[in-house]
Motif scaffolding. Sequence first.
Motif, PDB file in Angstrom:
ATOM      1  N   PRO A 135      39.013  53.688  42.901  1.00  0.00           N
ATOM      2  CA  PRO A 135      39.894  53.820  41.732  1.00  0.00           C
ATOM      3  C   PRO A 135      39.187  53.451  40.427  1.00  0.00           C
ATOM      4  N   ARG A 136      38.225  52.490  40.523  1.00  0.00           N
ATOM      5  CA  ARG A 136      37.537  52.070  39.304  1.00  0.00           C
ATOM      6  C   ARG A 136      36.579  53.151  38.804  1.00  0.00           C
ATOM      7  N   GLY A 137      36.082  53.985  39.772  1.00  0.00           N
ATOM      8  CA  GLY A 137      35.132  55.013  39.397  1.00  0.00           C
ATOM      9  C   GLY A 137      33.951  54.444  38.688  1.00  0.00           C
ATOM     10  N   SER A 138      33.577  55.006  37.577  1.00  0.00           N
ATOM     11  CA  SER A 138      32.392  54.561  36.859  1.00  0.00           C
ATOM     12  C   SER A 138      32.733  53.482  35.849  1.00  0.00           C
ATOM     13  N   GLY A 139      33.921  53.031  35.855  1.00  0.00           N
ATOM     14  CA  GLY A 139      34.294  51.992  34.921  1.00  0.00           C
ATOM     15  C   GLY A 139      34.648  52.554  33.565  1.00  0.00           C
ATOM     16  N   ALA A 140      35.079  53.798  33.514  1.00  0.00           N
ATOM     17  CA  ALA A 140      35.439  54.393  32.237  1.00  0.00           C
ATOM     18  C   ALA A 140      36.650  53.698  31.639  1.00  0.00           C
ATOM     19  N   PRO A 141      36.702  53.610  30.340  1.00  0.00           N
ATOM     20  CA  PRO A 141      37.819  52.914  29.718  1.00  0.00           C
ATOM     21  C   PRO A 141      39.155  53.569  29.999  1.00  0.00           C
ATOM     22  N   ALA A 142      40.183  52.747  30.053  1.00  0.00           N
ATOM     23  CA  ALA A 142      41.501  53.291  30.329  1.00  0.00           C
ATOM     24  C   ALA A 142      42.024  54.000  29.111  1.00  0.00           C
ATOM     25  N   GLU A 164      30.057  50.529  25.313  1.00  0.00           N
ATOM     26  CA  GLU A 164      30.830  51.559  24.612  1.00  0.00           C
ATOM     27  C   GLU A 164      31.068  51.184  23.157  1.00  0.00           C
ATOM     28  N   GLY A 165      31.083  49.901  22.905  1.00  0.00           N
ATOM     29  CA  GLY A 165      31.290  49.446  21.528  1.00  0.00           C
ATOM     30  C   GLY A 165      30.119  49.799  20.633  1.00  0.00           C
ATOM     31  N   THR A 217      27.943  41.660  39.695  1.00  0.00           N
ATOM     32  CA  THR A 217      29.002  42.195  40.559  1.00  0.00           C
ATOM     33  C   THR A 217      29.547  43.473  39.916  1.00  0.00           C
ATOM     34  N   PRO A 218      30.340  44.240  40.643  1.00  0.00           N
ATOM     35  CA  PRO A 218      30.975  45.416  40.025  1.00  0.00           C
ATOM     36  C   PRO A 218      31.769  45.037  38.769  1.00  0.00           C
ATOM     37  N   ALA A 219      32.391  43.889  38.777  1.00  0.00           N
ATOM     38  CA  ALA A 219      33.154  43.460  37.596  1.00  0.00           C
ATOM     39  C   ALA A 219      32.206  43.218  36.410  1.00  0.00           C
ATOM     40  N   THR A 220      31.031  42.651  36.703  1.00  0.00           N
ATOM     41  CA  THR A 220      30.045  42.442  35.630  1.00  0.00           C
ATOM     42  C   THR A 220      29.675  43.778  35.001  1.00  0.00           C
ATOM     43  N   VAL A 221      29.441  44.758  35.847  1.00  0.00           N
ATOM     44  CA  VAL A 221      29.046  46.080  35.359  1.00  0.00           C
ATOM     45  C   VAL A 221      30.165  46.704  34.532  1.00  0.00           C
ATOM     46  N   ASP A 222      31.385  46.543  34.989  1.00  0.00           N
ATOM     47  CA  ASP A 222      32.523  47.090  34.230  1.00  0.00           C
ATOM     48  C   ASP A 222      32.606  46.476  32.838  1.00  0.00           C
ATOM     49  N   VAL A 223      32.428  45.175  32.783  1.00  0.00           N
ATOM     50  CA  VAL A 223      32.499  44.495  31.485  1.00  0.00           C
ATOM     51  C   VAL A 223      31.331  44.941  30.597  1.00  0.00           C
ATOM     52  N   LEU A 224      30.145  45.038  31.185  1.00  0.00           N
ATOM     53  CA  LEU A 224      28.988  45.478  30.395  1.00  0.00           C
ATOM     54  C   LEU A 224      29.202  46.896  29.867  1.00  0.00           C
ATOM     55  N   THR A 265      29.260  47.405  17.808  1.00  0.00           N
ATOM     56  CA  THR A 265      30.414  46.781  17.131  1.00  0.00           C
ATOM     57  C   THR A 265      31.056  45.753  18.062  1.00  0.00           C
ATOM     58  N   ALA A 266      31.639  44.735  17.465  1.00  0.00           N
ATOM     59  CA  ALA A 266      32.244  43.671  18.261  1.00  0.00           C
ATOM     60  C   ALA A 266      33.590  44.121  18.818  1.00  0.00           C
ATOM     61  N   THR A 267      33.854  43.712  20.042  1.00  0.00           N
ATOM     62  CA  THR A 267      35.096  44.108  20.717  1.00  0.00           C
ATOM     63  C   THR A 267      35.930  42.872  21.003  1.00  0.00           C
TER      64      THR A 267
END
Lengths: 112, 387
Positions: free
Chosen positions: A105-112, A20-21, A8-15, A24-26
């Motif tokens: 609003p989510r766009g590409s899922g860039a970090p806030a 981005e890490g 889902t879009p949420a899955t992609v955002d989390v991935l 490294t562990a987040t």
Amino acid sequence: MQPLSRVTPATVDVLECLLEGAGTATWGLQVIKRSSRPPGTVYPLLDRLERAGWVRSHWEDDDARSGPRRRLYALTADGTEAASRTVAAFGARRAPASAAAPASPRGSGAPA
Amino acid sequence: MTGSPARPAGRLAACVVGVAAMTLPEPVRERHRQEWLADLAGAEGVGVSPSGVAVGALVFSATLNRDAPEVSGMPIGEVARRRARWGIVAIAAGGVFGVGSYVVGGFASAIRPTLAPVELALSLIDTAIHALAITLLLIGVAQLWRAARLASPLATVTAALATVGLACLVAAAFEPALLAPFALTGLVAVVGAAILGFVVMASAPLAGRLPPQPTAPLPNRRAVLCILAATVGLLALVAVGAVDLLVWGPLAQTDGLTLDEVYAGLGAVDRANGIAMIVGWIVIWTLFVVSFAAFASLLQWRGRAVRSRGLFAVALLGGSALLFFQPWAGFSLGMGIADTLPPYAGGISPVGYLLMLVGQASFVGALVLGVAPRRPPRDAVLAASLA
């Protein structure tokens, strides 16, 4: 590692947050913050990713901080490859729609 | 910024997180509890709402796949078997309460006591029993479907057959005009599901099983206490049942007469036969209780073989049996009253009604102890939680 039954879009955002890490562990809460997804979405997603072998988690090893331990998440080697492919494929699918309509609003899922 | 949140909203969120964690299976409980508490402690620092974390914990608990081996701490086959056994127990319990209320007629068949609060309490219990029966049936069917989903297509057919059968039986109870066809169809379907379920379990054993869980026999002192408690409980049921048969029952059947008038009004033969049946019931079940106590004591004395679960399962089964036969023991006296002391008010006494419920609850208790799976040993399921 098992393929995800549903992306889902949420899955992609989390991935994206985990990618981005870059190895490294987040902290799970940082994933919530950066993905702008509610904890009720992110917690089950991280659990699903971990059980599918995309992500592994461990306790934070910080003796200087007291209280409950934080759970840190990182993509596995296979998970990193699969996540990159998934995010790219999702971005490719999203691109035509973005061109035809204003960006969400989510766009590409860039970090806030 | 660590530790428990100090503000009321934070404390409430911590409570919610604690509750959400408590609902998780043991192998994953501590991990998520600690993770969520850490997230709560740092939530405001990173701009996330603590209430969001709390809601997230609840959502996680509600959507968690509890059948997964890493969550349940058990192989998938063991999970399916345990769900099926709980399903059978819940359906049987719902059936006992439902059929019991249906056959006897519930509290409506009992003579009203003079105390209004007692009457209100009993009528509320009666309503609750009906609701409980339906709820247990629904839970049982849901458990069967959950077990079937983990097992095989044939198991799904079993669950479907059981669902149709139970639906027909419930419909038969609510629609007297179609009692026979619904009841017959329901019985055939339920029996078919039971046979098919047995075939499924026997012919295609599911992969994965927890090792046998031997239980330690009770130490002598505890065994004596358990045997004593069970024996006293059973004797109390015999005593109360006897008083109900000889005193409260006849009074309930003859509205307005005193006990002396009831017994004086009966013919000598009716009175003797009626009392003989009741005395027979008292003697038989007192002997049963004494035998139970003696046999359990002998087992313990010979090899300390008494287990609390087995002991109480037998005691509860015995209690349900003696209470099942209790109304029958009053049948002869009741017939004598009906024939010679009109107007026959009928029905059972409030105590008799309560004894009926106790008998049903005892049978359900025996089912839980005898059929429902035991909690898996902690060390077998905790391994997963420490990862």
